[in-house]
Design a protein around this motif. Structure first.
Motif, PDB file in Angstrom:
ATOM      1  N   VAL A  56     -16.910  12.334  -0.168  1.00  0.00           N
ATOM      2  CA  VAL A  56     -15.885  13.268  -0.624  1.00  0.00           C
ATOM      3  C   VAL A  56     -14.509  12.622  -0.522  1.00  0.00           C
ATOM      4  N   PRO A  57     -13.642  12.763  -1.545  1.00  0.00           N
ATOM      5  CA  PRO A  57     -12.259  12.306  -1.403  1.00  0.00           C
ATOM      6  C   PRO A  57     -11.553  13.124  -0.329  1.00  0.00           C
ATOM      7  N   GLY A  58     -11.283  12.516   0.802  1.00  0.00           N
ATOM      8  CA  GLY A  58     -10.688  13.212   1.931  1.00  0.00           C
ATOM      9  C   GLY A  58      -9.382  12.571   2.347  1.00  0.00           C
ATOM     10  N   PHE A  59      -8.385  13.395   2.655  1.00  0.00           N
ATOM     11  CA  PHE A  59      -7.039  12.901   2.934  1.00  0.00           C
ATOM     12  C   PHE A  59      -6.397  13.695   4.062  1.00  0.00           C
ATOM     13  N   ASN A  60      -5.485  13.043   4.787  1.00  0.00           N
ATOM     14  CA  ASN A  60      -4.646  13.678   5.800  1.00  0.00           C
ATOM     15  C   ASN A  60      -3.201  13.357   5.448  1.00  0.00           C
ATOM     16  N   TYR A  61      -2.420  14.377   5.187  1.00  0.00           N
ATOM     17  CA  TYR A  61      -1.031  14.188   4.774  1.00  0.00           C
ATOM     18  C   TYR A  61      -0.238  13.406   5.823  1.00  0.00           C
ATOM     19  N   ASP A  62       0.671  12.550   5.370  1.00  0.00           N
ATOM     20  CA  ASP A  62       1.682  11.964   6.245  1.00  0.00           C
ATOM     21  C   ASP A  62       2.742  13.022   6.535  1.00  0.00           C
ATOM     22  N   GLN A  63       3.278  12.975   7.762  1.00  0.00           N
ATOM     23  CA  GLN A  63       4.288  13.947   8.168  1.00  0.00           C
ATOM     24  C   GLN A  63       5.416  13.283   8.934  1.00  0.00           C
ATOM     25  N   GLN A 105     -22.137  18.445   7.935  1.00  0.00           N
ATOM     26  CA  GLN A 105     -23.597  18.346   7.926  1.00  0.00           C
ATOM     27  C   GLN A 105     -24.242  19.643   7.432  1.00  0.00           C
ATOM     28  N   ALA A 106     -23.705  20.777   7.875  1.00  0.00           N
ATOM     29  CA  ALA A 106     -24.276  22.063   7.461  1.00  0.00           C
ATOM     30  C   ALA A 106     -24.082  22.323   5.974  1.00  0.00           C
ATOM     31  N   HIS A 107     -23.037  21.743   5.393  1.00  0.00           N
ATOM     32  CA  HIS A 107     -22.727  21.968   3.977  1.00  0.00           C
ATOM     33  C   HIS A 107     -23.024  20.733   3.127  1.00  0.00           C
ATOM     34  N   ALA A 108     -23.882  19.858   3.619  1.00  0.00           N
ATOM     35  CA  ALA A 108     -24.141  18.596   2.927  1.00  0.00           C
ATOM     36  C   ALA A 108     -24.581  18.803   1.481  1.00  0.00           C
ATOM     37  N   ALA A 109     -25.399  19.820   1.223  1.00  0.00           N
ATOM     38  CA  ALA A 109     -25.885  20.050  -0.141  1.00  0.00           C
ATOM     39  C   ALA A 109     -24.768  20.477  -1.077  1.00  0.00           C
ATOM     40  N   GLU A 110     -23.716  21.052  -0.525  1.00  0.00           N
ATOM     41  CA  GLU A 110     -22.591  21.552  -1.317  1.00  0.00           C
ATOM     42  C   GLU A 110     -21.515  20.489  -1.522  1.00  0.00           C
ATOM     43  N   LEU A 111     -21.459  19.491  -0.654  1.00  0.00           N
ATOM     44  CA  LEU A 111     -20.357  18.525  -0.668  1.00  0.00           C
ATOM     45  C   LEU A 111     -20.239  17.730  -1.963  1.00  0.00           C
ATOM     46  N   PRO A 112     -21.318  17.415  -2.689  1.00  0.00           N
ATOM     47  CA  PRO A 112     -21.128  16.721  -3.964  1.00  0.00           C
ATOM     48  C   PRO A 112     -20.261  17.487  -4.953  1.00  0.00           C
ATOM     49  N   ARG A 113     -20.077  18.787  -4.748  1.00  0.00           N
ATOM     50  CA  ARG A 113     -19.237  19.578  -5.646  1.00  0.00           C
ATOM     51  C   ARG A 113     -17.834  19.814  -5.073  1.00  0.00           C
ATOM     52  N   PHE A 114     -17.528  19.165  -3.958  1.00  0.00           N
ATOM     53  CA  PHE A 114     -16.182  19.279  -3.407  1.00  0.00           C
ATOM     54  C   PHE A 114     -15.235  18.386  -4.205  1.00  0.00           C
ATOM     55  N   GLN A 115     -14.154  18.974  -4.656  1.00  0.00           N
ATOM     56  CA  GLN A 115     -13.128  18.200  -5.356  1.00  0.00           C
ATOM     57  C   GLN A 115     -12.378  17.298  -4.382  1.00  0.00           C
ATOM     58  N   GLN A 158     -13.638  16.482 -12.299  1.00  0.00           N
ATOM     59  CA  GLN A 158     -13.905  16.367 -10.873  1.00  0.00           C
ATOM     60  C   GLN A 158     -13.624  14.943 -10.445  1.00  0.00           C
ATOM     61  N   LEU A 159     -12.967  14.790  -9.318  1.00  0.00           N
ATOM     62  CA  LEU A 159     -12.676  13.451  -8.813  1.00  0.00           C
ATOM     63  C   LEU A 159     -13.978  12.748  -8.457  1.00  0.00           C
ATOM     64  N   PRO A 160     -14.075  11.443  -8.751  1.00  0.00           N
ATOM     65  CA  PRO A 160     -15.318  10.724  -8.437  1.00  0.00           C
ATOM     66  C   PRO A 160     -15.512  10.592  -6.936  1.00  0.00           C
ATOM     67  N   HIS A 161     -16.766  10.717  -6.507  1.00  0.00           N
ATOM     68  CA  HIS A 161     -17.135  10.523  -5.103  1.00  0.00           C
ATOM     69  C   HIS A 161     -17.596   9.091  -4.904  1.00  0.00           C
ATOM     70  N   LEU A 162     -17.429   8.609  -3.692  1.00  0.00           N
ATOM     71  CA  LEU A 162     -17.992   7.307  -3.324  1.00  0.00           C
ATOM     72  C   LEU A 162     -19.449   7.488  -2.930  1.00  0.00           C
ATOM     73  N   PRO A 163     -20.226   6.403  -2.894  1.00  0.00           N
ATOM     74  CA  PRO A 163     -21.630   6.534  -2.455  1.00  0.00           C
ATOM     75  C   PRO A 163     -21.693   7.087  -1.039  1.00  0.00           C
ATOM     76  N   ARG A 164     -22.653   7.950  -0.814  1.00  0.00           N
ATOM     77  CA  ARG A 164     -22.845   8.522   0.502  1.00  0.00           C
ATOM     78  C   ARG A 164     -23.339   7.467   1.462  1.00  0.00           C
ATOM     79  N   VAL A 165     -22.863   7.504   2.687  1.00  0.00           N
ATOM     80  CA  VAL A 165     -23.276   6.534   3.692  1.00  0.00           C
ATOM     81  C   VAL A 165     -24.755   6.744   4.009  1.00  0.00           C
TER      82      VAL A 165
END
Length: 507
Positions: A444-451, A374-384, A495-502
């Motif tokens: 943002v494309p977000g992932f958690n590695y399998d381990q 939330q604090a970085h919402a303005a920056e998140l569109p530029r997150f890879q 840059q990887l495409p983002h999905l629409p923001r909720v």
């Protein structure tokens, strides 16, 4: 981490010593359940040089710092309950390590966390039908007792308010209440479970859950009005292990402690036979009067060409406090710290900024990463991308695509130069309960590695979540894979495409 359902696919293999071979692993046969195979793939060219990836692998596997750093975090700083003094020491120490490892910038970010809670002394004993001291721990964000508090134990198995009124109303003052049925676990020292055993065990678990769920949501308020002594819960693990959770979002109005599953089952058996069970508890916990300021630790390697675009590697630095928070999630935090060291020490120069974030407040409900997003919402569109590690000490085995099935081929290409550290799988599926979820509502494309599991079901949230259960070879591999895949994402031409923001903006 909040425990989630088992992975759909786990490919187990010991982490082989790395070699100069970078040949991709043979293509896996298509599993019928894997919907990623049916989705049109987005063409993403992986641009990282072979020499850079080899330098990252050599640094991570040959000159690792994970053993010493994890030992300091787990053994010296110890458990890191948000918002304890130990958590702040961990923030300061990891910030110092980021600086020592050459980050271009390092800082702490503050946020406010709802009422702090301190665990105090606890002693619990059974007084009837026999006397013995019990293995017990207070549930987090539950108060203590006002001195030793003795009372009979009763199993309240009402499923509706009407059922409760008919059988229990007015009869519970001063009682210790079991609000769930027995926790059914297979005896790990017995013979292997057959298919019939597994089916029967599953049916018992479902029956216990269904029997206790409908009334449980409102039970706390009703029980407080009845004047009960408190709740008794189960550790829900084998061999006397306990399980811990709790949140300032749900502060209990009365004491609540857990006992080992063996004792919890014994209480149920005794009550079913009509025996009287009496327990005495003396618990000393305390709360802060208001919300408190807590921190995340952040380090950064500045990108050379696209510094405003960010690949974020994350893990949560906070932990529960029965053990030393090693596998949940000291190992993930040290992997992030080590990935930062590897990237600087190997001399690679990422095109995009690679940021390393160690979150707090995860164990109570992903609060820290939600606040960060939330604090970085303005920056998140530029997150890879956001990449999180939070499933224990085990080696990375692959990636769940988190709904981004069109990136299956990209992730295969990212893992291909690391085949000596594999095997790796890429699968359709969603991972729950970790900090990557906080970024998904922002697209943002977000992932958690399998381990690899490595006993995570036993260590997680328990008193044996300690350094002894870390697998350092696996942790070296995990940190190296994180460093390499983060670097590859930083080097992509697009840059990887983002999905629409909720709608309504984030979590």
């Amino acid at each position: 981490m909040k425990r989630t359902a088992p992975f759909l696919v786990i490919l187990t293999a010991a982490c082989a010593a790395h070699s100069s071979s970078n040949a991709p692993a043979p293509a896996a046969a298509r599993p019928a359940w894997d919907t990623a195979f049916t989705v049109a793939q987005r063409a993403v060219g992986v641009a990282a040089s072979r020499a850079d990836i080899e330098a990252i692998v050599r640094e991570g596997m040959d000159r690792s710092h994970v053993g010493d750093d994890l030992a300091y975090l787990a053994d010296v700083i110890g458990p890191r309950l948000t918002p304890s003094a130990a958590m702040k020491r961990a923030n300061d120490w990891t910030a110092t390590k980021f600086r020592q490892y050459g980050m271009d910038s390092t800082w702490l970010e503050s946020w406010r966390f709802g009422r702090g809670w301190d665990r105090g002394m606890i002693s619990v004993r059974m007084k009837a039908p026999h006397q013995r001291w019990l293995n017990a721990a207070s549930w987090a964000w539950a108060p203590g007792t006002n001195g030793p508090t003795s009372g009979d134990v009763v199993y309240v198995n009402a499923t509706t308010r009407e059922d409760f009124n008919a059988r229990f109303a007015g009869k519970l003052r001063g009682k210790w209440v079991l609000q769930r049925g027995p926790v059914y676990l297979w005896n790990p020292d017995g013979p292997p479970a057959t298919r019939a055993d597994s089916t029967n065990l599953d049916s018992l678990k479902r029956a216990a859950l269904l029997a206790s769920t409908p009334f449980r949501d409102s039970a706390t308020t009703i029980m407080a009005g009845e004047g009960i002594a408190g709740f008794i819960g189960s550790g829900s693990k084998e061999h006397g292990l306990l399980n811990m959770s709790g949140s300032p979002a749900r502060i209990y109005p009365f004491p609540y402690f857990v006992v080992d599953n063996e004792t919890f089952g014994q209480m149920h058996r005794l009550l079913a036979k009509g025996e009287r069970v009496t327990v005495e508890a003396n618990i000393q916990n305390s709360f802060t009067p208001d919300s408190v300021v807590v921190y995340y630790t952040v380090g950064e390697i500045r990108g050379t060409e696209r510094p405003d675009e960010v690949v974020l590697l994350g893990a949560h630095l906070d932990s529960w406090d029965l053990g030393t928070g090693t596998t949940d999630n000291g190992t993930g935090s040290i992997a992030v710290l080590e990935a930062a060291r590897i990237l600087k020490a190997s001399g690679v120069r990422p095109r995009r900024t690679i940021r390393f974030a160690l979150f707090s407040g995860e164990e109570e409900g992903l609060y820290g990463s939600k606040m960060y997003a939330q604090a970085h919402a303005a920056e998140l569109p530029r997150f890879q991308s956001v990449l999180v590690l939070d499933n224990g000490t085990g080696r990375i085995t692959g990636m769940a695509l988190q709904g981004r099935n069109e990136l299956r081929d990209m992730w295969r290409d990212l893992f291909a130069p690391l085949s000596a550290l594999g095997p790796f799988h890429v699968r359709a599926g969603n991972k729950g309960g970790t900090d990557h979820l906080s970024f998904l509502p922002f697209g943002v494309p977000g992932f958690n590695y399998d381990q690899e599991s490595r006993g995570y079901d036993h260590t997680h949230h328990s008193q044996i979540d300690t350094y002894d259960h870390a697998v350092l070879g696996d942790l070296r591999q995990a940190a190296t894979v994180m460093a390499a895949t983060a670097y590859e994402l930083a080097q992509l031409n697009e840059q990887l495409p983002h999905l629409p923001r909720v709608a309504a903006g984030g979590p």
